[in-house]
Design a protein around this motif. Structure first.
Motif, PDB file in Angstrom:
ATOM      1  N   GLY A   1     -43.001   4.928-110.815  1.00  0.00           N
ATOM      2  CA  GLY A   1     -42.816   5.826-109.683  1.00  0.00           C
ATOM      3  C   GLY A   1     -42.292   5.157-108.434  1.00  0.00           C
ATOM      4  O   GLY A   1     -41.954   5.830-107.452  1.00  0.00           O
ATOM      5  N   THR A   2     -42.206   3.818-108.435  1.00  0.00           N
ATOM      6  CA  THR A   2     -41.695   3.092-107.269  1.00  0.00           C
ATOM      7  C   THR A   2     -40.231   3.435-107.033  1.00  0.00           C
ATOM      8  O   THR A   2     -39.434   3.493-107.960  1.00  0.00           O
ATOM      9  CB  THR A   2     -41.830   1.570-107.474  1.00  0.00           C
ATOM     10  N   LYS A   3     -39.871   3.632-105.786  1.00  0.00           N
ATOM     11  CA  LYS A   3     -38.468   3.841-105.418  1.00  0.00           C
ATOM     12  C   LYS A   3     -37.844   2.484-105.110  1.00  0.00           C
ATOM     13  O   LYS A   3     -38.462   1.648-104.444  1.00  0.00           O
ATOM     14  CB  LYS A   3     -38.366   4.780-104.220  1.00  0.00           C
ATOM     15  N   VAL A   4     -36.632   2.281-105.589  1.00  0.00           N
ATOM     16  CA  VAL A   4     -35.912   1.023-105.365  1.00  0.00           C
ATOM     17  C   VAL A   4     -34.632   1.321-104.589  1.00  0.00           C
ATOM     18  O   VAL A   4     -33.827   2.161-105.001  1.00  0.00           O
ATOM     19  CB  VAL A   4     -35.550   0.328-106.693  1.00  0.00           C
ATOM     20  N   ILE A   5     -34.450   0.646-103.470  1.00  0.00           N
ATOM     21  CA  ILE A   5     -33.231   0.749-102.671  1.00  0.00           C
ATOM     22  C   ILE A   5     -32.459  -0.549-102.841  1.00  0.00           C
ATOM     23  O   ILE A   5     -33.000  -1.629-102.579  1.00  0.00           O
ATOM     24  CB  ILE A   5     -33.543   0.950-101.172  1.00  0.00           C
ATOM     25  N   TYR A   6     -31.222  -0.480-103.325  1.00  0.00           N
ATOM     26  CA  TYR A   6     -30.428  -1.705-103.339  1.00  0.00           C
ATOM     27  C   TYR A   6     -29.386  -1.636-102.224  1.00  0.00           C
ATOM     28  O   TYR A   6     -28.633  -0.698-102.085  1.00  0.00           O
ATOM     29  CB  TYR A   6     -29.802  -2.002-104.706  1.00  0.00           C
ATOM     30  N   ALA A   7     -29.454  -2.669-101.396  1.00  0.00           N
ATOM     31  CA  ALA A   7     -28.707  -2.705-100.138  1.00  0.00           C
ATOM     32  C   ALA A   7     -27.347  -3.367-100.356  1.00  0.00           C
ATOM     33  O   ALA A   7     -27.205  -4.588-100.264  1.00  0.00           O
ATOM     34  CB  ALA A   7     -29.505  -3.452 -99.069  1.00  0.00           C
ATOM     35  N   ILE A   8     -26.327  -2.555-100.635  1.00  0.00           N
ATOM     36  CA  ILE A   8     -24.987  -3.059-100.941  1.00  0.00           C
ATOM     37  C   ILE A   8     -24.363  -3.711 -99.707  1.00  0.00           C
ATOM     38  O   ILE A   8     -23.699  -4.745 -99.807  1.00  0.00           O
ATOM     39  CB  ILE A   8     -24.110  -1.910-101.475  1.00  0.00           C
ATOM     40  N   TYR A   9     -24.572  -3.111 -98.544  1.00  0.00           N
ATOM     41  CA  TYR A   9     -24.063  -3.694 -97.294  1.00  0.00           C
ATOM     42  C   TYR A   9     -24.620  -5.100 -97.088  1.00  0.00           C
ATOM     43  O   TYR A   9     -23.891  -6.031 -96.757  1.00  0.00           O
ATOM     44  CB  TYR A   9     -24.446  -2.792 -96.123  1.00  0.00           C
ATOM     45  N   SER A  10     -25.916  -5.252 -97.303  1.00  0.00           N
ATOM     46  CA  SER A  10     -26.560  -6.547 -97.076  1.00  0.00           C
ATOM     47  C   SER A  10     -26.061  -7.611 -98.039  1.00  0.00           C
ATOM     48  O   SER A  10     -25.965  -8.793 -97.686  1.00  0.00           O
ATOM     49  CB  SER A  10     -28.080  -6.399 -97.203  1.00  0.00           C
ATOM     50  N   MET A  11     -25.729  -7.212 -99.264  1.00  0.00           N
ATOM     51  CA  MET A  11     -25.275  -8.180-100.262  1.00  0.00           C
ATOM     52  C   MET A  11     -24.019  -8.910 -99.811  1.00  0.00           C
ATOM     53  O   MET A  11     -23.847 -10.100-100.106  1.00  0.00           O
ATOM     54  CB  MET A  11     -25.021  -7.481-101.598  1.00  0.00           C
ATOM     55  N   GLY A  12     -23.140  -8.215 -99.099  1.00  0.00           N
ATOM     56  CA  GLY A  12     -21.925  -8.851 -98.614  1.00  0.00           C
ATOM     57  C   GLY A  12     -22.164  -9.856 -97.513  1.00  0.00           C
ATOM     58  O   GLY A  12     -21.249 -10.597 -97.137  1.00  0.00           O
ATOM     59  N   ARG A  13     -23.385  -9.903 -96.987  1.00  0.00           N
ATOM     60  CA  ARG A  13     -23.721 -10.797 -95.887  1.00  0.00           C
ATOM     61  C   ARG A  13     -24.784 -11.815 -96.271  1.00  0.00           C
ATOM     62  O   ARG A  13     -25.417 -12.410 -95.400  1.00  0.00           O
ATOM     63  CB  ARG A  13     -24.185  -9.968 -94.685  1.00  0.00           C
ATOM     64  N   MET A  14     -24.960 -12.017 -97.564  1.00  0.00           N
ATOM     65  CA  MET A  14     -25.941 -12.972 -98.047  1.00  0.00           C
ATOM     66  C   MET A  14     -25.279 -14.325 -98.339  1.00  0.00           C
ATOM     67  O   MET A  14     -24.386 -14.414 -99.190  1.00  0.00           O
ATOM     68  CB  MET A  14     -26.616 -12.451 -99.317  1.00  0.00           C
ATOM     69  N   GLU A  15     -25.728 -15.345 -97.626  1.00  0.00           N
ATOM     70  CA  GLU A  15     -25.191 -16.689 -97.840  1.00  0.00           C
ATOM     71  C   GLU A  15     -25.457 -17.156 -99.265  1.00  0.00           C
ATOM     72  O   GLU A  15     -24.641 -17.871 -99.856  1.00  0.00           O
ATOM     73  CB  GLU A  15     -25.814 -17.655 -96.832  1.00  0.00           C
ATOM     74  N   SER A  16     -26.582 -16.734 -99.826  1.00  0.00           N
ATOM     75  CA  SER A  16     -26.930 -17.140-101.191  1.00  0.00           C
ATOM     76  C   SER A  16     -25.957 -16.570-102.220  1.00  0.00           C
ATOM     77  O   SER A  16     -25.834 -17.097-103.326  1.00  0.00           O
ATOM     78  CB  SER A  16     -28.351 -16.676-101.526  1.00  0.00           C
ATOM     79  N   ILE A  17     -25.247 -15.495-101.869  1.00  0.00           N
ATOM     80  CA  ILE A  17     -24.303 -14.855-102.790  1.00  0.00           C
ATOM     81  C   ILE A  17     -22.871 -15.293-102.519  1.00  0.00           C
ATOM     82  O   ILE A  17     -22.121 -15.640-103.446  1.00  0.00           O
ATOM     83  CB  ILE A  17     -24.402 -13.319-102.686  1.00  0.00           C
ATOM     84  N   TRP A  18     -22.469 -15.328-101.238  1.00  0.00           N
ATOM     85  CA  TRP A  18     -21.062 -15.544-100.886  1.00  0.00           C
ATOM     86  C   TRP A  18     -20.801 -16.845-100.135  1.00  0.00           C
ATOM     87  O   TRP A  18     -19.654 -17.109 -99.761  1.00  0.00           O
ATOM     88  CB  TRP A  18     -20.557 -14.366-100.050  1.00  0.00           C
ATOM     89  N   GLY A  19     -21.818 -17.648 -99.914  1.00  0.00           N
ATOM     90  CA  GLY A  19     -21.611 -18.921 -99.236  1.00  0.00           C
ATOM     91  C   GLY A  19     -21.757 -18.823 -97.728  1.00  0.00           C
ATOM     92  O   GLY A  19     -22.020 -17.761 -97.171  1.00  0.00           O
ATOM     93  N   LYS A  20     -21.580 -19.959 -97.075  1.00  0.00           N
ATOM     94  CA  LYS A  20     -21.798 -20.043 -95.622  1.00  0.00           C
ATOM     95  C   LYS A  20     -20.843 -19.162 -94.824  1.00  0.00           C
ATOM     96  O   LYS A  20     -21.151 -18.769 -93.709  1.00  0.00           O
ATOM     97  CB  LYS A  20     -21.678 -21.504 -95.163  1.00  0.00           C
ATOM     98  N   ASN A  21     -19.652 -18.892 -95.379  1.00  0.00           N
ATOM     99  CA  ASN A  21     -18.693 -18.057 -94.657  1.00  0.00           C
ATOM    100  C   ASN A  21     -18.801 -16.592 -95.077  1.00  0.00           C
ATOM    101  O   ASN A  21     -17.826 -15.838 -95.019  1.00  0.00           O
ATOM    102  CB  ASN A  21     -17.265 -18.558 -94.883  1.00  0.00           C
ATOM    103  N   CYS A  22     -19.998 -16.167 -95.474  1.00  0.00           N
ATOM    104  CA  CYS A  22     -20.189 -14.820 -96.029  1.00  0.00           C
ATOM    105  C   CYS A  22     -19.823 -13.718 -95.044  1.00  0.00           C
ATOM    106  O   CYS A  22     -19.437 -12.621 -95.459  1.00  0.00           O
ATOM    107  CB  CYS A  22     -21.632 -14.638 -96.498  1.00  0.00           C
ATOM    108  N   ARG A  23     -19.909 -13.970 -93.749  1.00  0.00           N
ATOM    109  CA  ARG A  23     -19.583 -12.943 -92.756  1.00  0.00           C
ATOM    110  C   ARG A  23     -18.122 -12.996 -92.315  1.00  0.00           C
ATOM    111  O   ARG A  23     -17.700 -12.170 -91.499  1.00  0.00           O
ATOM    112  CB  ARG A  23     -20.509 -13.059 -91.542  1.00  0.00           C
ATOM    113  N   ASP A  24     -17.371 -13.933 -92.828  1.00  0.00           N
ATOM    114  CA  ASP A  24     -15.959 -14.047 -92.473  1.00  0.00           C
ATOM    115  C   ASP A  24     -15.115 -13.111 -93.330  1.00  0.00           C
ATOM    116  O   ASP A  24     -15.399 -12.907 -94.515  1.00  0.00           O
ATOM    117  CB  ASP A  24     -15.462 -15.480 -92.674  1.00  0.00           C
ATOM    118  N   TYR A  25     -14.071 -12.558 -92.726  1.00  0.00           N
ATOM    119  CA  TYR A  25     -13.115 -11.726 -93.462  1.00  0.00           C
ATOM    120  C   TYR A  25     -12.072 -12.657 -94.067  1.00  0.00           C
ATOM    121  O   TYR A  25     -11.168 -13.128 -93.383  1.00  0.00           O
ATOM    122  CB  TYR A  25     -12.471 -10.704 -92.524  1.00  0.00           C
ATOM    123  N   LYS A  26     -12.186 -12.927 -95.345  1.00  0.00           N
ATOM    124  CA  LYS A  26     -11.385 -13.957 -95.998  1.00  0.00           C
ATOM    125  C   LYS A  26     -10.901 -13.452 -97.366  1.00  0.00           C
ATOM    126  O   LYS A  26     -11.540 -13.693 -98.394  1.00  0.00           O
ATOM    127  CB  LYS A  26     -12.216 -15.221 -96.154  1.00  0.00           C
TER     128      LYS A  26
END
Length: 545
Positions: free
Chosen positions: A433-458
């Motif tokens: 019954g637990t609701k799960v929210i997956y935050a797609i916006y946040s994933m694009g800003r995770m250093e663990s996923i995209w590296g140190k330049n995760c917030r750069d438009y590259k």
């Protein structure tokens, strides 16, 4: 002076200031005790909040849970707030809402968890009753919120149609006509008049007309000179905005407001009335048209989704009800209208901030135009039409659009529900019954996923030896993943590339100085104040040599 007396008396007989203060304090013992209690309570609250935030991401208070933090976040940027909490908690945290409410959920941005719920254990993570009940008035039993057999049947029928040559031809041809017969003339008029325009609104009109042609087989004419108001389009947008407010409102409250027809629920009811009137009229008209056509005419004349679903019969020869046809079309309009247009708006805003990326896109377009085999004599800036194979070769543009979607996904968060006890790969325990929210916006800003330049438009992060390289759907989730991977993904990219190239080839798009650009809290990531831009004709010599 008498050293044994607490009161010091001066030679003139008056008491000292210290004596007056002490006398005053003795007179107000209750008030002082209350003040001391408030100071101690404030210190306790601060320590409690700090400890809770460090351990659980946010402070958890008796009765109200984490609601105070959520309410504060709603006043600013909700998506950045979620990102900061997830980042501090290693990618997943539990949101504790007020007692006896529906605001209890797990929020995650961990790719391992997404692959688990979107693919590995897909059947154990449906949209769920909470999501369906919240959106039912707008989306009904359509594909967006449906589960199990209801979802599977729609997916199967739509998938067959999306991959048919006739349907692909309809989508490409309708897009070409809308861009060259409507979009470019509207942009030309704005350029000639030197007046700022809301590019997000124009793009929404374009994709709304396009998806209505695909879904309903009709052209509402939103994108025309003068940008007329279309009641159905306005009602549809109001209904989606009113629906999203339900997700941040305790269920008992919005249901009570619906019962008494108050506030946001009254707005939703009135908007849905217009949406339904439009949809049912189109359905009645289509059924009448099809009843008058012969078998061969039915096969040759139409390939829109409404016609396909209207003609469908199940194993027992039963057709879909008008209500179900309405749900099917409204869902596909929601999916097809906002995603491409909103992504393009953020893309043009990012280009305005990164002119070096725009220069590389223009260089790619110039090279492709120069490589044309046919003689371009007499084919000027205004008349040039990009061919399908040329659009597909725009690798850098594809990367630049993907990078925009990574940072500003059209659907910033999505929802699932657990039907059996589970444990995520990161160790998070999930109860039935637990609701799960997956935050797609946040994933694009995770250093663990995209590296140190995760917030750069590259855009270059998507290229290898000049060729576009896609990422895992569980790392880049803009088009969902697993069995629910977006059916229109390929067309969405083609649509965005064709529109972007057609505009950039002809115009320089500049965002109006000091225009505020912030995301709006909605089902899709609209810009709250639109995107005010000015247009200037492209220097033709920069492209045509």
């Amino acid at each position: 002076m008498n050293s044994g007396n607490q009161t010091t008396t001066f030679s003139n007989g008056h008491s000292s200031p210290t004596a007056n203060l002490m006398s005053f304090l003795w007179l107000l013992p209750a008030e002082i005790q209350i003040l001391e209690l408030l100071v101690a309570l404030s210190i306790f609250v601060a320590i409690h909040a700090w400890q809770q935030t460090k351990r659980q991401g946010l402070a958890v208070w008796p009765v109200v849970g984490m609601l105070p933090s959520l309410l504060l976040a709603l006043r600013h940027d909700m998506y950045e707030w979620i990102t900061s909490v997830l980042d501090g908690m290693g990618g997943t945290f539990t949101f504790h809402g007020p007692w006896l409410t529906n605001l209890q959920c797990i929020v995650t941005a961990d790719p391992r968890n997404l692959e688990y719920l979107l693919k590995t254990k897909f059947s154990n993570f449906p949209k769920g009753k909470y999501f369906q009940n919240t959106v039912r008035d707008l989306l009904g039993d359509g594909i967006f919120g449906a589960d199990d057999e209801v979802w599977h049947r729609q997916r199967k029928i739509a998938s067959l149609e999306f991959h048919s040559a006739k349907f692909r031809s309809l989508t490409v041809q309708s897009l070409y006509e809308l861009v060259h017969s409507r979009l470019l003339p509207v942009l030309e008029s704005a350029c000639d008049n030197r007046t700022p325009m809301d590019l997000q609104d124009v793009l929404l009109r374009l994709t709304f007309d396009n998806v209505c042609i695909i879904a309903f087989g009709i052209d509402p004419g939103c994108l025309r000179p003068g940008l007329p108001k279309i009641p159905f389009a306005r009602a549809f947008e109001d209904a989606t905005e009113a629906t999203i407010i339900r997700f941040i409102t305790p269920t008992a409250i919005w249901k009570a407001m619906r019962f008494f027809d108050l506030g946001n629920e009254r707005r939703l009811r009135r908007s849905l009335k217009q949406v339904d009137e439009f949809a049912y009229e189109v359905i009645r008209t289509r059924k009448k048209e099809l009843s008058l056509e012969s078998g061969d005419e039915k096969k040759a004349a139409r390939s829109d989704l409404l016609t396909v679903f209207t003609n469908y019969k199940d194993e027992e020869g039963m057709a879909f009800s008008d209500k179900f046809l309405r749900d099917v079309c409204v869902n596909f309009i929601l999916a097809g209208r906002d995603t491409s247009s909103v992504a393009l708006a953020w893309f043009f805003w990012l280009l305005n901030r990164h002119p070096e990326v725009e220069d590389k896109i223009l260089e790619e377009i110039r090279r492709i135009v120069e490589e044309r085999e046919n003689n371009r004599e007499g084919e000027g800036e205004k008349s040039l039409v990009f061919k399908s194979e040329e659009v597909k070769r725009m690798e850098y543009l594809h990367a630049a659009l993907s990078e925009a979607l990574r940072l500003y996904p059209s659907v910033p968060v999505d929802h699932k529900e657990v039907i059996e006890d589970e444990v995520f790969p990161d160790g998070t325990v999930l109860k039935k019954g637990t609701k799960v929210i997956y935050a797609i916006y946040s994933m694009g800003r995770m250093e663990s996923i995209w590296g140190k330049n995760c917030r750069d438009y590259k855009p270059e992060r998507w290229l290898k030896d000049g060729r576009f390289m896609s990422e895992s759907a569980y790392k880049f989730t803009a088009f969902n993943g697993g069995p629910r991977l977006c059916l229109g993904k390929d067309f969405a990219y083609y649509q965005m590339k064709f529109v972007a190239a057609s505009i950039l080839y002809r115009y320089q798009v500049k965002v109006v100085e000091s225009h505020p650009v912030v995301p709006k809290l909605a089902l899709t990531m609209y810009m709250k104040y639109g995107l005010k831009v000015t247009l200037a004709r492209r220097n033709e010599s920069k492209l045509l040599k």
